[in-house]
Every structure is written in structure tokens, then in C-alpha cells.
Design an enzyme around this catalytic site. Structure first.
Site, PDB file in Angstrom:
ATOM      1  N   HIS A   1       0.826  -1.202   0.000  1.00  0.00           N
ATOM      2  CA  HIS A   1       0.000   0.000   0.000  1.00  0.00           C
ATOM      3  C   HIS A   1       0.867   1.262   0.000  1.00  0.00           C
ATOM      4  CE1 HIS A   1      -2.357  -3.292   1.712  1.00  0.00           C
ATOM      5  NE2 HIS A   1      -3.446  -2.646   1.338  1.00  0.00           N
TER       6      HIS A   1
ATOM      7  N   ASP B   1      -9.422   6.966   7.187  1.00  0.00           N
ATOM      8  CA  ASP B   1     -10.883   7.010   7.052  1.00  0.00           C
ATOM      9  C   ASP B   1     -11.520   5.712   7.541  1.00  0.00           C
ATOM     10  OD1 ASP B   1     -11.081   9.600   5.646  1.00  0.00           O
ATOM     11  OD2 ASP B   1     -10.036   8.546   4.038  1.00  0.00           O
TER      12      ASP B   1
ATOM     13  N   HIS C   1      -4.038   3.164  -3.300  1.00  0.00           N
ATOM     14  CA  HIS C   1      -4.255   2.635  -1.949  1.00  0.00           C
ATOM     15  C   HIS C   1      -3.517   1.320  -1.724  1.00  0.00           C
ATOM     16  CE1 HIS C   1      -6.186   0.843   1.555  1.00  0.00           C
ATOM     17  NE2 HIS C   1      -6.336  -0.232   0.796  1.00  0.00           N
TER      18      HIS C   1
ATOM     19  N   HIS D   1     -29.397 -14.096  25.380  1.00  0.00           N
ATOM     20  CA  HIS D   1     -28.381 -13.916  26.416  1.00  0.00           C
ATOM     21  C   HIS D   1     -27.654 -15.211  26.763  1.00  0.00           C
ATOM     22  CE1 HIS D   1     -30.147 -10.022  26.718  1.00  0.00           C
ATOM     23  NE2 HIS D   1     -29.523  -9.696  27.828  1.00  0.00           N
TER      24      HIS D   1
ATOM     25  N   ILE E   1     -10.360   9.227   0.676  1.00  0.00           N
ATOM     26  CA  ILE E   1     -10.303   8.079  -0.240  1.00  0.00           C
ATOM     27  C   ILE E   1     -10.288   6.794   0.579  1.00  0.00           C
ATOM     28  CG2 ILE E   1      -8.799   6.810  -1.849  1.00  0.00           C
ATOM     29  CD1 ILE E   1     -10.068   9.138  -3.244  1.00  0.00           C
TER      30      ILE E   1
ATOM     31  N   SER F   1     -23.334  -7.573  38.128  1.00  0.00           N
ATOM     32  CA  SER F   1     -23.542  -8.919  37.596  1.00  0.00           C
ATOM     33  C   SER F   1     -22.228  -9.665  37.386  1.00  0.00           C
ATOM     34  CB  SER F   1     -24.257  -8.852  36.243  1.00  0.00           C
ATOM     35  OG  SER F   1     -25.478  -8.188  36.367  1.00  0.00           O
TER      36      SER F   1
ATOM     37  N   PRO G   1      -6.478  -4.773  11.155  1.00  0.00           N
ATOM     38  CA  PRO G   1      -7.937  -4.673  11.250  1.00  0.00           C
ATOM     39  C   PRO G   1      -8.278  -3.225  11.622  1.00  0.00           C
ATOM     40  CG  PRO G   1      -7.068  -6.477  12.611  1.00  0.00           C
ATOM     41  CD  PRO G   1      -5.908  -5.617  12.211  1.00  0.00           C
TER      42      PRO G   1
END
Ligand code: TPP
Ligand code: MG
Length: 678
Positions: free
Chosen positions: A50, A177, A281, A490, A209, A401, A140
Site C-alpha cells: 500500500h 478514514d 491505496h 443472552h 479516499i 452482575s 484490522p
């Protein structure tokens, strides 16, 4: 891919690029061009990567790394260094170029030539274990910027404990972004704003971008206003103007709030035709465009060569922090807190820890309390946390809890970081990234609570913790249909199996108060990966096991009740289901059927035992497995001749005793299964 909107932004970008390039050439621009050239070369040689982001953010990174960031390339482990996080991990060549240029060891030009190759330190995305100056693994999107909250909070908490003379540094982030669009950035940046973590500065690569083209096709939020809404200071600047960048960074350093600087940049800056497009990119520029880009930038050196007149000021920048580091070392050497500080940073537990754990075990052995394991977990934390000042914890709005609060901790507040308990709010993912940052920073052992079901909401942070082998502890209560009336939304069923499938994760599901204490003992001593403490809502009896000094849970599995004469079956269970196994044992004993009951609080730990021990626990006789979850993954213990008693779909809403009956997870079912094998 070039979309319609891309062409429009390309034209505007090329106009703007022309204007920027018409400005007088400065040393700062020349130094930034070294980053651009190396990024172009690295990606060209690998024929993958990149280039756009490093080319766009080179001016910002140059100002930060040459004038403001506190670091010394000679010692990436310096505890009081500023932390730099490349949240937009796809721009990895930016970081590798910076580490090379500033003179870090093990980041030679040869390393840059090995970009994206097997066994190199220069992986496609920055990998924490590949180089000590890579503070965390990124790639990520959203994780880096969100983990920064934890880094910055760790700095504040440790400064509160050890004082400014030992702990006084900043957290810098470059985010894109994509980072801004990812939901987790909203959660974690809201936490940072709430806690007024003023020593974070996010340099946002505001290039409009992303992969599909102009961000106008998907993003209309006003990022600056959004961060102001979180309680941050925020402003926009021209990301190619070194003076504006300097002023903005000074503004951030004076700010009493965390700061976002939206740096208007051109992706692929310097590329004569592709600048400003998503085409830069994630693909090599190509030989022609690469050569033309260098010509446009005034860069005449051959590939992978940085001329001395550019390298010399870069190396000087890398050594800028030497004086500050030496002064800090002197302060540390003279400090009466030195031993304590070093032990905390090394992640060592104090001697008082062992004493507290022994006392806890003795108390449980004597009183044999019948408790929900979440309550037993509270008991363990009450014993451990007061003697381990490194432990900091919190919950995603489920404190009563999850049973995660220990009275003596005090609460961590905006501007007052002496309290060790963090109210993360209903932000499981932001909690996960913050825990990771707290752990990655060093000096702290963080834990955070939520319902086991909502581990789904922090799974990407758990996975990254596993990949990085980070010591984050997740306290996950309400671990099965045993939570009862709240119903199937749950009730986790697939979660145990899915986390057992995730490498480097330690899943612990204790079956009574003693096992819970033992599992906490394992968790706080486990340094190389995340731990999941999987705990019940409902009460369970104390198991009729050996209460001697050995931590049996640390073996992952053990025999709770051995067969009296000849083992006809082995009943294997985890957590709340061990009690069902024990009940079945009693029923079978009445009928003269001799079985063994084994508890397996951790598959991962058990699988590490030697074959002889595992054989003893599992036995040769037919095996019955019980777990109030799906059976995926149990085959390896049950074999072809075994029977699994558990869940085969989602749960339901009812009192938990009714649910165990309804789904057939009962001692009677176990007895029947054993008899069917005889
Ligand atoms: C969570 C996540 N989703 C998707 C991707 C794949 N991906 C990599 S970069 C990117 C977006 C690129 O846009 P931006 O973040 O603005 O980076 P730029 O192109 O400006 O360098 C995407 C979707 C990812 N790395 N992480
Ligand atoms: Mg972008």
C-alpha cells in the site's frame, strides 16, 4: 478500482498537488520524500502493498518524528518513551521507513527489501512480535486507534502511582478514514474523551479516499464535530504544510483534552497521474508511475538508496531523545520506587500474592462454599487485587452482575487516575481494545467484565490480543442456559467452542469456588495471551475433590471422584455441569455402577499434559461429556464411542432448572447414557 467519484477527486488532488509542489523545497519535505521513495520501492519490489498512505502522510509523520515524539532509536524498550501506533496498518511501509531512517536496529535497508516476505520483520501489516518498536499489531481497521485509549490510560494510571518523574509520555496515532468508519473507534474514543485522556493525539489521514473510491460514496459524518462531541479537541489542517502540522501538534500538546488533528492529505502524494485516487491505496504504482513520481518529487537516488544529506538529519532525529532517556535513567536509578517500578513493568507478581492465594485456598477448603462461580470470582478478586497493585479492572456496565469491583480499588475518574476500577460503559468492544492497550503498555494487569454472550461484541479485540499474545483478562459471566429467564439472546451456546478454536486463547471454565480461585491463579500468572474466565450466574455446590495444595485446575483437567473398583465409564464435564456429573455418580453408585468423574476447566491446559496423565483423567472406559453448550470440539475427548450431553441449538427463556430439564442436561440423562454403554 476507480469509481466515478474517484476521477473527480483525482482532478482536484492533482491541482492541489501541483500547488504543494510549487512551494519552496525544504529539508522537511526532502526528509518526507525519503519515506515516499522507500514506500514506493518496498511496494514495487514486493509487487504488493500500500504505497498511497505512506506517501500521503509522510509530511505529518516527518514533523512528528523529527520534532515532537519522545523516543530514542537506540532503546525501543525505554519505558517512558512516547507510544506510536499506526492504526492504518496497511500503511506499514510508513512505519518501517521511519524505523529505518531514524536508525533502529533490525530495520536495515535489507529488511525493507524483504517487505512482505516470509520470515521478515517487515510483514504486510505491522506485527508486534516482529520488532520491539512496533507497539502493536495493526491491520484490522479501528483496532489501533481504539487500543490507544488503553495505552494512554495506562500512562495516566502509572503516572498516578509512580509520579511524573518516572511516567510522563504521550500516545500518538495515525488513523485513516477506515479507522474512523469502524464502530469500535466510536466506543474507544468516547471512553478517551470521557476520561479526558489529554495525552492522546490522533493524526487523522483525512484523504477522503478508501478502497471503493471517494469516501463521499459512503461517509458523510463530520469527523471533527464528532470528536468534539466526545469531549476531544479537534481541528483541521493542511497535511502537507509542515508549519501547520507543527502548530497543530503544539496545540495537541497543550490541550487538556485528547486531540484529533484532521490532516487534509492527498493519497499517493507525488504520483503524477494516480495521486488522489484509490488506485494508489493498495497496489504498486508500476515502474513508469513510480519513476515519474520520484522525478516530480525531485528524488534522484536509485531505489532503496537514501542519500547522506537526507539520512544524516533523519539519524539525528532518531538520537534526539538520547539526553531525555539518560536523564530518565538517572531519575529511575535514584528513585526509591525503582524496584517496584521495574517489577511492575516486567509484569512480576509481588511476594504478597502467593500468600494471599494460599490463604484464599485454605479458606475455601475449610468452608467449601456453594457459590456461583461469578461470586467465587469476586471472592478471588477480593483476595488478589488488594495485594497486586498492577491489577486494574472494570466492566462494560455490568459491575453488579460480573462481580468485578473490589472496594479498595477506587474508581478511575476523568482527571484522577489513582482509582483502579474503570466504568467502560456499554462498550464491550471499546473495553476490549482498552484492556489490550493497558496490557501492551506494560506495568498493568487488566481485566474487564461482560456477559459471555457479549464476547461477540469484543471478539476482534480478543483475537488481536491472541495474535499479539497480550495479557488481557476477560471476565465473562452468565456463561450458559444457566442464566435462565433472560432467554436465548443472552445464552451463549457456541462461544466455548469458538474460543477454544482460536489460537493462543486460554479458556477457563471453573466448576466451583476452589476451581475459580485456581483459575484466577492461572490467569494472573499467564503472561503470553488473553485469558477468558467463563463464569456461571447460578450457584453450584463445592466439588468433592482433593482440597490439597496442588492447583488441579492448572492441569486443565483432573479426576474429581475416582472409580472405587473398576471404571465402567468416565463422566467428563466443565463448569456448572461438573455438579451434574457428581450427582450422576451418586445415582450410579447406588446401583453398583462404578464410574469416574473428571472435571476439565481448560481444554488448552489439559491438552498440554503428558499422555499418561490425560489417559488417567479420560480413562479407557466409554466416556460421557456434559457441557451446557454445543458439542463441537468434544470429539477429541469422547471418541467414536462417547456420548455428548449438551445443547443442540439455541436456548430458551425460563428458570434455569427448567431449562436443564427441558434440554435434557440432567443427572438422569447421564445415568441413562452410562447404562446404554454397559
Ligand atoms: C476491519 C477491516 N475491514 C476491512 C479492511 C480492508 N481494508 C483495508 S484498508 C481499507 C480502507 C482504506 O481506506 P482508508 O482507511 O481511508 O485508507 P487509505 O486508502 O486512505 O490509505 C479497507 C476496507 C481492514 N483492513 N480492516
Ligand atoms: Mg482514506
Amino acid at each position: 478500482m476507480a469509481s466515478h467519484s474517484d476521477h473527480a477527486s483525482n482532478e482536484i488532488a492533482l491541482e492541489r498537488q501541483k500547488e504543494v509542489l510549487s512551494r519552496p523545497m525544504t529539508e522537511a519535505r526532502m526528509m518526507a520524500n525519503a519515506i515516499r521513495a522507500l514506500a514506493i520501492d518496498g511496494v514495487q519490489k514486493a509487487n504488493s502493498g500500500h504505497p498511497g498512505m505512506p506517501m500521503g502522510m509522510a509530511d505529518v509523520a516527518t514533523v512528528l518524528w523529527t520534532k515532537f515524539m519522545k523516543y530514542d532509536a537506540a532503546d525501543p524498550h525505554w519505558a517512558d518513551r512516547d507510544r506510536f501506533i499506526l492504526s492504518a496498518g496497511h500503511g506499514s511501509m510508513l512505519l518501517y521507513a521511519l524505523l529505518h531512517l531514524t536508525g533502529y536496529e533490525n530495520m536495515s535497508i535489507e529488511d525493507l527489501k524483504q517487505f512482505r516476505q516470509l520470515g521478515s520483520h517487515t510483514a504486510g501489516h505491522p506485527e508486534r512480535e516482529e520488532h520491539p518498536a512496533i507497539e502493536m499489531t495493526t491491520g484490522p481497521l479501528g483496532q489501533g486507534i481504539s487500543t490507544a485509549t488503553g495505552f494512554a490510560l495506562a500512562e495516566r494510571m502509572l503516572a498516578a502511582r509512580f509520579g511524573k518523574s518516572l511516567v510522563d509520555h504521550r500516545t500518538w496515532v495515525i488513523a485513516s478514514d477506515g479507522d474512523m468508519m469502524e464502530g469500535v473507534s466510536h466506543e474507544a474514543c468516547a471512553i478517551a474523551g470521557h476520561l479526558a485522556l489529554n495525552k492522546i493525539c490522533v493524526l487523522y489521514d483525512d484523504n477522503s479516499i478508501s478502497i471503493d473510491g471517494s469516501t463521499s460514496i459512503s461517509m458523510t459524518d463530520d469527523v471533527v464535530k464528532r470528536f468534539i462531541g466526545y469531549g476531544w479537541a479537534a481541528k483541521r489542517i493542511d497535511g502537507h504544510d509542515p508549519v501547520a502540522i507543527e502548530e497543530a501538534i503544539k496545540f495537541a500538546m497543550r490541550s487538556r483534552k485528547p486531540t484529533l488533528i484532521a490532516c487534509r492529505t492527498i493519497i499517493g502524494f507525488g504520483a503524477p497521474t494516480k495521486a488522489g485516487t484509490s488506485g494508489t491505496h493498495g497496489s504498486p504504482l508500476g515502474n513508469e508511475e513510480a519513476a515519474a513520481a520520484k522525478a516530480l518529487l525531485g528524488w534522484t537516488a536509485p531505489p532503496f538508496v537514501v542519500p547522506a544529506e537526507v539520512l544524516t538529519p533523519w539519524r539525528a532525529a532518531g538520537a534526539r531523545g538520547e539526553g531525555a532517556r539518560r536523564a530518565w535513567l538517572k531519575r529511575l536509578a535514584g528513585s526509591n520506587r525503582r524496584a517496584e517500578f521495574d517489577a511492575a513493568m516486567a509484569g512480576e507478581l509481588p511476594a504478597a500474592y502467593g500468600v494471599a492465594m494460599d490463604a484464599l485456598r485454605a479458606k475455601i477448603a475449610e468452608t467449601k462454599p456453594a457459590l456461583a462461580t461469578r461470586v467465587a470470582s469476586q471472592m478471588a478478586l477480593d483476595a488478589i487485587v488488594p495485594v497486586v497493585p498492577e491489577m486494574v479492572g472494570g466492566s462494560a456496565d455490568l459491575t453488579p452482575s460480573n462481580n468485578t469491583f473490589v472496594k479498595s480499588m477506587g474508581t478511575c475518574l476523568p482527571g484522577d487516575y489513582a482509582g483502579r476500577y474503570i466504568h467502560f460503559g456499554v462498550r464491550e468492544h471499546g473495553m476490549g481494545t482498552t484492556l489490550n492497550g493497558l496490557a501492551l503498555h506494560g506495568g498493568l494487569i487488566p481485566y474487564g467484565g461482560t456477559f459471555f454472550i457479549f464476547s461477540d461484541y469484543c471478539r476482534p479485540a480478543i483475537r488481536l490480543a491472541a495474535l499479539m499474545r497480550v495479557r488481557s483478562i476477560f471476565v465473562l459471566t452468565h456463561d450458559s442456559i444457566g442464566l435462565g429467564e433472560d432467554g436465548p439472546t443472552h445464552q451463549p451456546v457456541e462461544h466455548l467452542a469458538s474460543f477454544r478454536a482460536m489460537p493462543n486463547v486460554l479458556v477457563l471454565r471453573p466448576g466451583d469456588a476452589m476451581e475459580t480461585a485456581e483459575c484466577w491463579d492461572v490467569a494472573v500468572q499467564h503472561k503470553d495471551g488473553p485469558v477468558l474466565m467463563v463464569l456461571s450466574r447460578q450457584n453450584m455446590p463445592s466439588l468433592p475433590r482433593d482440597h490439597g495444595a496442588e492447583n488441579l485446575s492448572a492441569r486443565g483437567g483432573y479426576v474429581v471422584i475416582g472409580a472405587a473398583h473398576q471404571r465402567k465409564a468416565t463422566i467428563i464435564a466443565t463448569g456448572s455441569e461438573v455438579a451434574i456429573a457428581v450427582e450422576a455418580h451418586a445415582m450410579l453408585a447406588k446401583e453398583g455402577i462404578d464410574v469416574t468423574v473428571s472435571s476439565v476447566p481448560s481444554f488448552e491446559l489439559f491438552d498440554k499434559q503428558d499422555a499418561g496423565y490425560r489417559q488417567e483423567v479420560l480413562g479407557e472406559a466409554p466416556r460421557i461429556g456434559i457441557e451446557a453448550a454445543v458439542g463441537y470440539g468434544w470429539d477429541r475427548y469422547l471418541g467414536d464411542n462417547g456420548t455428548f450431553i449438551g445443547m443442540h441449538g439455541f436456548g430458551a427463556s425460563a428458570p434455569y432448572q427448567k431449562l436443564y430439564q427441558h434440554f435434557g442436561i440432567t443427572a438422569e440423562a447421564v445415568v441413562a447414557a452410562v447404562k446404554a454403554k454397559l
